[in-house]
Scaffold this active site. Structure first.
Site, short mmCIF file in Angstrom:
data_model
loop_
_atom_site.label_atom_id
_atom_site.label_comp_id
_atom_site.label_asym_id
_atom_site.label_seq_id
_atom_site.Cartn_x
_atom_site.Cartn_y
_atom_site.Cartn_z
N GLU A 32 45.78 23.11 39.86
CA GLU A 32 45.68 24.21 38.90
C GLU A 32 45.34 23.65 37.52
O GLU A 32 45.96 22.70 37.06
CB GLU A 32 47.00 24.99 38.84
CG GLU A 32 47.04 26.10 37.80
CD GLU A 32 45.88 27.09 37.91
OE1 GLU A 32 45.14 27.23 36.92
OE2 GLU A 32 45.72 27.70 38.99
N GLY A 37 50.09 30.57 39.30
CA GLY A 37 50.03 32.03 39.44
C GLY A 37 48.65 32.58 39.14
O GLY A 37 48.34 33.72 39.48
N GLY A 38 47.81 31.75 38.48
CA GLY A 38 46.43 32.15 38.21
C GLY A 38 46.32 33.36 37.30
O GLY A 38 47.25 33.72 36.57
N GLY A 268 33.24 44.45 35.11
CA GLY A 268 33.33 43.70 36.36
C GLY A 268 33.63 42.23 36.14
O GLY A 268 33.92 41.79 35.03
N ASP A 308 38.63 35.92 45.16
CA ASP A 308 37.54 36.50 44.39
C ASP A 308 36.26 35.69 44.41
O ASP A 308 35.21 36.17 44.00
CB ASP A 308 37.98 36.68 42.92
CG ASP A 308 39.03 37.75 42.74
OD1 ASP A 308 39.46 38.33 43.76
OD2 ASP A 308 39.45 37.99 41.59
N HIS A 441 62.94 65.15 51.65
CA HIS A 441 62.73 66.18 50.62
C HIS A 441 63.84 66.07 49.58
O HIS A 441 65.00 65.90 49.94
CB HIS A 441 62.78 67.57 51.26
CG HIS A 441 62.67 68.69 50.25
ND1 HIS A 441 61.48 69.04 49.67
CD2 HIS A 441 63.61 69.52 49.72
CE1 HIS A 441 61.69 70.04 48.83
NE2 HIS A 441 62.97 70.35 48.85
#
Length: 462
Positions: A32, A37-38, A268, A308, A441
């Site tokens: 890293e 954790g990026g 993006g 990604d 409910h």
């Protein structure tokens, strides 16, 4: 030093892959260059949710009278909001450090470059290069904000998502370019905190990957809180020479100039695959992504890629699932390939959005005959009691076999409800079985049962 597995990148793909590998008995290391954790833990999923929670609390204060509560004062301390977000992120990163120690995973700090022969070079902060080798190498280097040529990020007046999380003060005005999950979440956050926000989307609807009815509902909700929504619009240029930015926006019919203290580019992401040694190693790429098989092996034996930097949805939970599948295959197990049409997508503005599977338009395109059921939260007792009546649940069924093709929700807490739908689709549950599944409910989740009933003409509370 030699390992069974080295993972490059410690985001939700990388660190999860490393832990699963350790569980399966592989001697594992993770590399890293920033924080464990990026992006997700440090600059993405987690700190943004902390910011959004602060905005929601502030929104509650503004509407306290609607709940019979009188509140005097109540101001946003913007630096304190940002600090809380950073503290949450730091705590999560420390949690990953603990998990690395617990699972006996070596953490190597530095920038990695893959080499032929299943080796990597890691350059440390002191510029010293150390070579490591492993039987298997997983690339999990993630992605970053995509930059448009006419929208260059300078970190001050034109910012990306990282800058949006640590602004020193609340801007009076902001233009957000792009209305995907990142753009919509920040538009909601800043508008709720008091910024005048203009949201610009090139396509005909905001959150364009969502079902058309969800997009329309979010646009209504955003306009209600004062966001100027501009669709079919593009930012042509930004003049940053003055005190404020002059943002030239072109619509179908006119060009207009909008003044803004800050412009947030949320158009993006692009994969981090540069300077990784891919070309030298011979690892194949296409359209800025690493090519892999269904188990995330690249074209070069011993090298893999997840998250990604490969195709598929750029989502933390996708990266984690890919990491586990990849490692289990490496370890000789027989994992099932990931079904990318059963991946939930969530947007955490208010109202929240959660969806999975086909939109109505995509289901029709695929040739299905449809049964569609919709249940509005305005008819939900729990939503009325909570003061959160905006939104609905929409379920799309194949009329022939009763298969649930897609689900689209917008409303309070729907991101917590979508997992039920993912499990239903995984188990190939039919519409009739959903109707006969008793839901508690009063809950927001009853809307799922009611929407299924609506599709088959059996709805009770509409």
């Amino acid at each position: 030093m030699s390992y069974d597995l080295i993972v490059i990148g410690s985001g939700p793909g990388g660190y999860v892959a490393a832990i699963r590998a350790s569980q399966l008995g592989l001697k594992t290391a993770i590399v890293e260059r920033e924080n464990l954790g990026g992006i997700c833990l440090n600059w993405g999923c987690i700190p943004t949710k902390a910011l959004l929670k602060s905005a929601q609390v502030f929104e509650y204060l503004h509407h306290a009278a609607e709940y019979g509560i009188t509140v005097k004062g109540g101001e946003a301390d913007f630096p304190a909001v940002v600090k809380r977000s950073r503290d949450v992120a730091d705590g999560m990163s420390k949690g990953v450090q603990f998990l690395m120690k617990k699972n006996k995973i070596d953490v190597i700090t530095g920038t990695a470059k893959v080499k032929a022969g299943k080796k990597i070079d890691v350059t440390g902060a002191d510029s010293k290069v150390t070579t490591y080798d492993a039987k298997h190498i997983i690339i999990a280097t993630g992605a970053r904000s995509r930059e448009l040529p006419n929208l260059p990020i300078d970190g001050k007046k034109i910012i990306g998502y990282r800058g949006a999380m640590v602004l020193p003060k609340l801007p009076k005005t902001m233009v957000v370019v792009g209305s995907g999950a990142i753009g919509s979440e920040f538009a909601y956050f800043y508008a709720t905190m008091g910024t005048k926000v203009t949201l610009v989307e090139f396509l005909p609807s905001i959150v364009p990957v969502e079902d058309a009815e969800v997009s329309k509902q979010l646009e209504r909700s955003f306009k209600k809180i004062g966001i100027d929504v501009m669709v079919n619009s593009s930012v042509e240029s930004v003049d940053t020479t003055g005190k404020d930015c002059k943002v030239k926006i072109k619509t179908k019919s006119i060009e207009t100039i909008v003044d803004a203290e800050v412009v947030l580019s949320a158009v993006g992401i692009q994969a981090n695959i540069e300077n990784l040694g891919l070309e030298e190693t011979g690892i194949a790429t296409d359209k800025g992504k690493i090519l892999t098989n269904p188990y995330y092996a690249t074209n070069i034996p011993g090298y893999y890629a997840i998250g990604d930097c490969v195709g598929g949805q750029a989502l933390a939970h996708v990266a984690s699932a890919e990491g586990i599948i990849c490692v289990e295959k490496i370890a000789g197990q027989n994992p099932e390939p990931l079904n990318y049409n059963n991946i939930p997508g969530c947007t955490y503005c208010q109202p929240e959005i959660a969806s999975v599977g086909y939109t109505e338009a995509k289901a029709k395109e695929a040739g299905y005959e449809l049964k569609i059921g919709k249940f509005p939260f305005s008819a939900s007792g729990k939503a009325s009691a909570s003061g959160a009546k905006d939104g609905f649940v929409k379920l799309i069924f194949d009329a022939k076999y009763g298969e649930l093709l897609g689900a689209h929700m917008i409303g309070a807490n729907v991101t917590e409800m979508i997992a039920e739908i993912v499990a239903i689709r995984k188990l190939e549950t039919t519409g009739h079985e959903i109707i006969k599944t008793v839901h508690p409910h009063p809950t927001m989740s009853e809307a799922i049962m009611e929407a299924a009933a609506a599709a088959y003409g059996e709805v009770i509370h509409l």
